[in-house]
Each structure stands twice: as C-alpha cells, then as structure tokens.
Design a protein around this motif. Structure first.
Motif, PDB file in Angstrom:
ATOM      1  N   MET A  87      17.143  39.032  32.036  1.00  0.00           N
ATOM      2  CA  MET A  87      17.634  37.700  32.328  1.00  0.00           C
ATOM      3  C   MET A  87      16.453  36.755  32.545  1.00  0.00           C
ATOM      4  N   THR A  88      16.522  35.587  31.972  1.00  0.00           N
ATOM      5  CA  THR A  88      15.466  34.592  32.095  1.00  0.00           C
ATOM      6  C   THR A  88      15.595  33.862  33.432  1.00  0.00           C
ATOM      7  N   GLU A  89      14.454  33.665  34.076  1.00  0.00           N
ATOM      8  CA  GLU A  89      14.435  32.917  35.335  1.00  0.00           C
ATOM      9  C   GLU A  89      14.811  31.464  35.075  1.00  0.00           C
ATOM     10  N   PRO A  90      15.574  30.841  35.977  1.00  0.00           N
ATOM     11  CA  PRO A  90      15.857  29.413  35.793  1.00  0.00           C
ATOM     12  C   PRO A  90      14.586  28.589  35.966  1.00  0.00           C
ATOM     13  N   CYS A  91      14.499  27.514  35.231  1.00  0.00           N
ATOM     14  CA  CYS A  91      13.330  26.634  35.313  1.00  0.00           C
ATOM     15  C   CYS A  91      13.366  25.879  36.647  1.00  0.00           C
ATOM     16  N   PRO A  92      12.308  25.997  37.461  1.00  0.00           N
ATOM     17  CA  PRO A  92      12.328  25.311  38.762  1.00  0.00           C
ATOM     18  C   PRO A  92      12.333  23.792  38.647  1.00  0.00           C
TER      19      PRO A  92
ATOM     20  N   CYS B 197      14.002  22.197  36.247  1.00  0.00           N
ATOM     21  CA  CYS B 197      15.332  21.808  35.754  1.00  0.00           C
ATOM     22  C   CYS B 197      16.378  21.931  36.862  1.00  0.00           C
ATOM     23  N   GLU B 198      16.063  22.727  37.886  1.00  0.00           N
ATOM     24  CA  GLU B 198      16.956  22.863  39.033  1.00  0.00           C
ATOM     25  C   GLU B 198      17.007  21.506  39.734  1.00  0.00           C
TER      26      GLU B 198
ATOM     27  N   HIS C 256      14.179  19.086  29.845  1.00  0.00           N
ATOM     28  CA  HIS C 256      13.291  20.233  29.707  1.00  0.00           C
ATOM     29  C   HIS C 256      12.467  20.094  28.432  1.00  0.00           C
TER      30      HIS C 256
ATOM     31  N   GLU D 129       8.894  21.966  27.048  1.00  0.00           N
ATOM     32  CA  GLU D 129       8.012  23.063  27.434  1.00  0.00           C
ATOM     33  C   GLU D 129       6.575  22.606  27.664  1.00  0.00           C
TER      34      GLU D 129
ATOM     35  N   HIS E 238       7.612  24.059  31.787  1.00  0.00           N
ATOM     36  CA  HIS E 238       8.266  22.753  31.749  1.00  0.00           C
ATOM     37  C   HIS E 238       7.108  21.781  31.928  1.00  0.00           C
TER      38      HIS E 238
END
Length: 126
Positions: free
Chosen positions: A1-6, A8-9, A44, A46, A95
């Motif tokens: 599972m990919t970590e959520p982008c901090p 984008c949170e 987002h 990159e 990001h």
C-alpha cells in the motif's frame, strides 16, 4: 500500500502562513532553521518540473509575499531558496515544494550556500 502524500492531506490551519490560488506557504517548525518554510502547490505535482505555468507564476508571487513576511517577522540577513527534485536530488516527499530558508550572519554556517557541500572534493564523481 502506498503511503498517503503528507502535502495532499488536509494541512492544519496553524501550519499555513500564507495562501494563494494555487499554493500554500507552510512553516517547518524547524528548531535549527528558524523561520524556515515551504511553498507547496495545492495540486499534487511530483517535482518542480511538473508544475503548470499558472502554478509556477503563483509560486513566484507567494515567494515574494513570503519574503516580506519573513523580513518583517525574523529580519534575516539572507536567504536560501531551493527545490530538491527526485530522490538523488534530496527530495524526500514526492510532492513539489520550494524551501524558503531565512539565514542569519551569526549562524555557524553563515556564508555557505545551498551548493557548498555539493562542491566539496569528496563529492566528485568517480
């Protein structure tokens, strides 16, 4: 599972110092680099190379506002401003984010810019 982008949170409102249409300026809360902050596109992207023309222009506008804010609040003697792009370039969060770092003449590393450690002889490629 990919970590959520901090980035984008949802950011905490106390982290956001300034906002614009396409970007936000957040504090780093760094205890060594006092006043250090980052400009982050809302969408987002990159790396810096993925920003749209509008996001790039908006980043510049927010950078100028950030400088005025930091000049008033911290009265730095200089700045380092820079992007890290890709893992080898030092980017740890994928990001895009522009570092804005106030610098002060009483720092032990005053006068050493963002390229200082990169241009040391021990960094020469084989």
């Amino acid at each position: 599972m990919t970590e959520p982008c901090p980035f984008c949170e949802p950011l905490k409102s106390d982290e956001i110092v300034l906002e614009s249409e396409y970007c936000v300026l957040i504090t780093n809360k760094d205890k060594v680099l006092v006043g250090s902050c980052m400009i982050i596109p809302r969408a987002h992207r990159e790396t810096v190379f993925d920003l749209t023309d509008e996001e790039f222009r908006d980043t510049r506008g927010l950078l100028l506002r950030a400088k005025a804010y930091l000049d008033e609040r911290y009265k730095p003697d200089g700045y380092n401003v820079g992007w890290n792009s890709g893992a080898v370039g030092g980017q740890t969060v994928l990001h895009a984010h522009l570092h804005v770092i106030p610098r002060f003449k009483d720092e032990p590393f005053a006068g050493q810019g963002i390229r200082h450690h990169l241009k040391q002889e021990e960094n020469r490629r084989p």
